[in-house]
Design an enzyme around this catalytic site. Sequence first.
Site, PDB file in Angstrom:
ATOM      1  N   CYS A   2       0.723  -1.528  -0.080  1.00 44.40           N
ATOM      2  CA  CYS A   2       0.383   0.618   0.217  1.00 44.40           C
ATOM      3  C   CYS A   2       0.768   1.544   0.370  1.00 44.40           C
ATOM      4  O   CYS A   2       2.376   1.572   0.664  1.00 44.40           O
ATOM      5  CB  CYS A   2      -0.616   0.127   0.839  1.00 44.40           C
ATOM      6  SG  CYS A   2      -1.627  -1.353   1.654  1.00 44.40           S
ATOM      7  N   ARG A  27       5.628   0.227  -6.667  1.00 45.83           N
ATOM      8  CA  ARG A  27       5.101  -0.710  -5.139  1.00 45.83           C
ATOM      9  C   ARG A  27       3.750  -2.125  -4.856  1.00 45.83           C
ATOM     10  O   ARG A  27       4.023  -2.407  -3.928  1.00 45.83           O
ATOM     11  CB  ARG A  27       4.937   0.305  -4.316  1.00 45.83           C
ATOM     12  CG  ARG A  27       6.121   1.384  -3.006  1.00 45.83           C
ATOM     13  CD  ARG A  27       4.680   2.153  -2.668  1.00 45.83           C
ATOM     14  NE  ARG A  27       4.877   1.720  -0.821  1.00 45.83           N
ATOM     15  CZ  ARG A  27       5.677   2.113  -0.199  1.00 45.83           C
ATOM     16  NH1 ARG A  27       6.775   2.836  -0.367  1.00 45.83           N
ATOM     17  NH2 ARG A  27       5.583   0.924   0.522  1.00 45.83           N
ATOM     18  N   TRP A  73      -2.780  -2.894  -1.719  1.00 45.61           N
ATOM     19  CA  TRP A  73      -2.451  -4.043  -2.456  1.00 45.61           C
ATOM     20  C   TRP A  73      -2.978  -4.906  -0.906  1.00 45.61           C
ATOM     21  O   TRP A  73      -2.242  -4.897   0.286  1.00 45.61           O
ATOM     22  CB  TRP A  73      -1.087  -3.912  -1.854  1.00 45.61           C
ATOM     23  CG  TRP A  73      -0.123  -5.322  -2.710  1.00 45.61           C
ATOM     24  CD1 TRP A  73       0.033  -5.532  -3.300  1.00 45.61           C
ATOM     25  CD2 TRP A  73       0.270  -6.565  -1.838  1.00 45.61           C
ATOM     26  NE1 TRP A  73       1.017  -7.045  -3.688  1.00 45.61           N
ATOM     27  CE2 TRP A  73       0.314  -6.889  -2.473  1.00 45.61           C
ATOM     28  CE3 TRP A  73      -0.145  -6.939  -0.569  1.00 45.61           C
ATOM     29  CZ2 TRP A  73       1.062  -8.401  -2.069  1.00 45.61           C
ATOM     30  CZ3 TRP A  73       0.518  -8.322   0.025  1.00 45.61           C
ATOM     31  CH2 TRP A  73       1.421  -8.972  -0.759  1.00 45.61           C
ATOM     32  N   ASN A 109      -1.476   1.906   5.743  1.00 42.63           N
ATOM     33  CA  ASN A 109      -0.595   0.877   5.744  1.00 42.63           C
ATOM     34  C   ASN A 109      -0.881  -0.125   6.959  1.00 42.63           C
ATOM     35  O   ASN A 109      -0.220   0.291   8.085  1.00 42.63           O
ATOM     36  CB  ASN A 109       0.751   1.685   5.152  1.00 42.63           C
ATOM     37  CG  ASN A 109      -0.015   1.914   4.038  1.00 42.63           C
ATOM     38  OD1 ASN A 109      -0.691   1.953   2.926  1.00 42.63           O
ATOM     39  ND2 ASN A 109       1.254   2.994   3.554  1.00 42.63           N
ATOM     40  N   GLY A 110      -0.815  -0.900   6.386  1.00 39.78           N
ATOM     41  CA  GLY A 110      -0.461  -2.010   7.298  1.00 39.78           C
ATOM     42  C   GLY A 110      -1.358  -2.651   7.802  1.00 39.78           C
ATOM     43  O   GLY A 110      -1.944  -2.735   7.182  1.00 39.78           O
ATOM     44  N   GLU A 482      19.277 -16.388  -8.101  1.00 39.92           N
ATOM     45  CA  GLU A 482      18.337 -15.238  -8.519  1.00 39.92           C
ATOM     46  C   GLU A 482      17.771 -15.283 -10.020  1.00 39.92           C
ATOM     47  O   GLU A 482      17.078 -14.754 -10.395  1.00 39.92           O
ATOM     48  CB  GLU A 482      19.665 -13.835  -8.473  1.00 39.92           C
ATOM     49  CG  GLU A 482      19.057 -13.044  -8.567  1.00 39.92           C
ATOM     50  CD  GLU A 482      18.175 -12.109  -8.233  1.00 39.92           C
ATOM     51  OE1 GLU A 482      17.937 -12.698  -6.937  1.00 39.92           O
ATOM     52  OE2 GLU A 482      18.122 -11.000  -8.315  1.00 39.92           O
ATOM     53  N   LYS A 486      14.284 -13.939 -10.999  1.00 35.91           N
ATOM     54  CA  LYS A 486      13.721 -13.662 -11.708  1.00 35.91           C
ATOM     55  C   LYS A 486      12.938 -13.766 -12.644  1.00 35.91           C
ATOM     56  O   LYS A 486      11.918 -12.466 -13.186  1.00 35.91           O
ATOM     57  CB  LYS A 486      15.048 -12.568 -12.610  1.00 35.91           C
ATOM     58  CG  LYS A 486      16.457 -11.741 -11.925  1.00 35.91           C
ATOM     59  CD  LYS A 486      15.000 -10.235 -11.109  1.00 35.91           C
ATOM     60  CE  LYS A 486      14.819 -10.173 -10.391  1.00 35.91           C
ATOM     61  NZ  LYS A 486      15.821  -9.803  -9.283  1.00 35.91           N
ATOM     62  N   GLU A 489       9.462 -14.044 -10.918  1.00 38.40           N
ATOM     63  CA  GLU A 489       8.630 -13.233 -10.646  1.00 38.40           C
ATOM     64  C   GLU A 489       7.951 -11.969 -12.027  1.00 38.40           C
ATOM     65  O   GLU A 489       6.761 -11.362 -11.535  1.00 38.40           O
ATOM     66  CB  GLU A 489       9.122 -12.590  -9.727  1.00 38.40           C
ATOM     67  CG  GLU A 489      10.815 -11.494 -10.475  1.00 38.40           C
ATOM     68  CD  GLU A 489      11.215 -10.647  -8.988  1.00 38.40           C
ATOM     69  OE1 GLU A 489      10.631 -10.338  -8.137  1.00 38.40           O
ATOM     70  OE2 GLU A 489      12.348 -10.577  -9.155  1.00 38.40           O
ATOM     71  N   HIS A 505      20.159 -35.285  -7.576  1.00 37.15           N
ATOM     72  CA  HIS A 505      19.578 -36.044  -5.470  1.00 37.15           C
ATOM     73  C   HIS A 505      17.556 -35.922  -5.963  1.00 37.15           C
ATOM     74  O   HIS A 505      17.473 -35.756  -5.276  1.00 37.15           O
ATOM     75  CB  HIS A 505      19.544 -35.418  -4.578  1.00 37.15           C
ATOM     76  CG  HIS A 505      21.569 -35.330  -4.338  1.00 37.15           C
ATOM     77  ND1 HIS A 505      22.137 -37.125  -3.998  1.00 37.15           N
ATOM     78  CD2 HIS A 505      22.677 -34.332  -4.322  1.00 37.15           C
ATOM     79  CE1 HIS A 505      22.660 -36.422  -3.749  1.00 37.15           C
ATOM     80  NE2 HIS A 505      23.697 -35.403  -4.166  1.00 37.15           N
ATOM     81  N   LYS A 604       7.086  -3.944  -4.968  1.00 33.75           N
ATOM     82  CA  LYS A 604       8.658  -4.173  -4.118  1.00 33.75           C
ATOM     83  C   LYS A 604       8.720  -3.834  -2.972  1.00 33.75           C
ATOM     84  O   LYS A 604       9.798  -4.192  -2.444  1.00 33.75           O
ATOM     85  CB  LYS A 604       7.965  -2.770  -5.086  1.00 33.75           C
ATOM     86  CG  LYS A 604       9.656  -1.769  -4.629  1.00 33.75           C
ATOM     87  CD  LYS A 604      10.465  -2.321  -5.432  1.00 33.75           C
ATOM     88  CE  LYS A 604      11.862  -1.726  -5.914  1.00 33.75           C
ATOM     89  NZ  LYS A 604      13.164  -3.227  -6.025  1.00 33.75           N
TER      90      LYS A 604
HETATM   91  C1  F6R Z   1      12.987  -9.062  -5.979  1.00 34.58           C
HETATM   92  C2  F6R Z   1      12.532  -8.318  -5.017  1.00 34.58           C
HETATM   93  C3  F6R Z   1      11.569  -9.029  -3.512  1.00 34.58           C
HETATM   94  C4  F6R Z   1      13.251  -8.224  -2.850  1.00 34.58           C
HETATM   95  C5  F6R Z   1      12.679  -8.616  -1.117  1.00 34.58           C
HETATM   96  C6  F6R Z   1      13.679  -7.961  -0.395  1.00 34.58           C
HETATM   97  O1  F6R Z   1      13.286  -9.033  -7.460  1.00 34.58           O
HETATM   98  O2  F6R Z   1      12.140  -7.443  -5.021  1.00 34.58           O
HETATM   99  O3  F6R Z   1      12.864 -10.727  -3.507  1.00 34.58           O
HETATM  100  O4  F6R Z   1      14.646  -8.802  -2.967  1.00 34.58           O
HETATM  101  O5  F6R Z   1      11.298  -8.116  -1.123  1.00 34.58           O
HETATM  102  O6  F6R Z   1      13.512  -6.301  -0.577  1.00 34.58           O
HETATM  103  P1  F6R Z   1      14.561  -5.552   0.448  1.00 34.58           P
HETATM  104  O7  F6R Z   1      15.763  -5.764  -0.390  1.00 34.58           O
HETATM  105  O8  F6R Z   1      13.775  -3.840   0.106  1.00 34.58           O
HETATM  106  O9  F6R Z   1      14.192  -5.553   1.899  1.00 34.58           O
END
Ligand code: F6R
Length: 609
Positions: A2, A27, A73, A109-110, A482, A486, A489, A505, A604
């Site tokens: 949010c 976000r 959100w 928010n929260g 990673e 990527k 997501e 395994h 985000k």
């Molecule tokens: C993936 C991504 C998320 C963040 C995770 C942690 O591309 O962006 O997995 O890495 O939500 O976020 P931060 O680094 O802001 O604590």
Amino acid sequence: MCGIIAYFGKKNVAPILIDGLKKLEYRGYDSAGVCLLNNGKLQSAKVKGRVSELEKLALGLNPANIGIAHTRWATHGEPNEVNAHPHFGCPAGRDPATRDKPEIAVVHNGIIENYSALKEILEREGHIFVSKTDSEVLSHLIEKFYDGNLENAVVKALKLVEGTFGIAVLCSKENKIVVARKGSPIVLGVGEEENIVASDAVAVLPFTKKVVYINDNEMIVLTEGNYSIKNFEGQAVEKVIDEIKWTATEIEKKGFKHFMLKEIFEQPNAIENTLRGRIDSENKIKLSIDIDFNLIKRIVIVACGTSWHSALIGKYLIEKLAGFSVDVDYASEFRYRNPIIGTGDLLLVISQSGETADALAALREAKAKGAKTLGIINVVGSTISREVDSGIYLHAGPEIGVASTKAFSCQVTALLLLALYLAQQKGKVISKEFFDDIRDLPQKVEETLKQSDKILLLAEKFEDSKNFIYLGRGLNFPVALEGALKLKEISYIHAEGYPAAEMKHGPIALVDSEMPVVFIATKDSTYSKILSNMEEVHARGGQVIALLSETDNSVSNLTENIIMVPKCREELMPIINTVPLQLLAYHIANLKGIDVDKPKNLAKSVTVE
Ligand code: F6R
């Protein structure tokens, strides 16, 4: 997650709120709303969907100079117009309990954890709820306690609430906005006779660079041309005005189709910014860390998502270069057991946003148990950056794309600096060549980015695949994780990252002619082993995609799907090798027509647990 924006000044508020919401879109959200206060009347508009749809409605409301807005959100209650914020008390006259009360509007928010119990009490008292959200209890509680003073009513309501909140509140009887926080970020932007509040500095930036960060259990009261900050006991709190170092143009796409692509291409520059001023002419690492490492026996790194992957690389680097024992934990797991941590331990928290709820909670837990704390953070002034004992800022600039890219490479760069710093503290000698290679790193990333068109051809070939496996060993195992994250997501293709040797395994059962398997096989100490794994996949008909060091032709009999990256020392490989995987994920998602900056269901900055 949010987003909140609130403005009190002299200008027409609706376009300001809409612009602010657009800045918060990255976000992640599913519905949005605004509420304006004009001559003692609240007017509002809400939509399920995009801020652009809300814009038409909001600009059609009577002009006002006070207003609050929100992107939601969904946590409690599906994404729809009724559950969108703002939430209101009972409309005046609809119920005897509130007939003499003003209208109250709240954006939140929260998560209010005890909302069911509060709602039951309020309903018994005659309050009528319309939404399925936890947030709506706030507007009814504030309405219940309102006796002519909005601040007092807000404080009384918040004292009953369990959970986390960042809120902005309007009342039809008072020309003010009351804002409060506990566990959810809020920043105040200070202008000339006008002030703006947001849950994220990015939304304040086009308006002013002067900001005040507020802490938990503090509130801001915006009145005409003025603001005051108090704690929940009503005492004034002294605050300094900080200056945001980012510029408004840094949050533009600058000709790139997506923020994610722009941020991938910003990596050489971002890494240079992380390195700047931290290696002196005598190759001594300079970090302002106020921690006596002679007293530290163990390092525990906590992080989430992509930041957790950089933490895994950090473990390899710190153990190898500095000889410290390092444990890595998901922040979300760390705090829900009884972690053995205390004096003599260092908790290192890695977070791009500096606001991730689980990372913050883990930090607080470790601090409470007596551990020293260090942060590797991108967003200056974020909650985590203010709560750690010492910190290393990335200086990567704002990361707007939901999928983290440049923050990752800068986190790994910062971890490398930390590993070398710790090694030097222990009196270990690091070769001049190592430092020369670090100085060349931005240039090598620049060269790697030139592979983008070739990677696009691979993306065209594999865009319809339903599954991917990514394999790497040693420092390249977290790179495999990673790469897989990527891809899943932003392209919604199922992908798994595995240590290459673990394939036998279990995951090898998945390999057939439909399965692309990406090998991160650059020339490091595990190179010959990973070639054997590649043979195994090839023998089972899997489609090998190989990431190799420049001029390595040794697997041309196994695959034509080859990405070459510049040769570099092993410790730098995770940074260089991740770049092509970011591009592969980006191109596949883009070919599929997905808005990669706003992938479905993702946020985000994850500010709820
Ligand atoms: C993936 C991504 C998320 C963040 C995770 C942690 O591309 O962006 O997995 O890495 O939500 O976020 P931060 O680094 O802001 O604590």
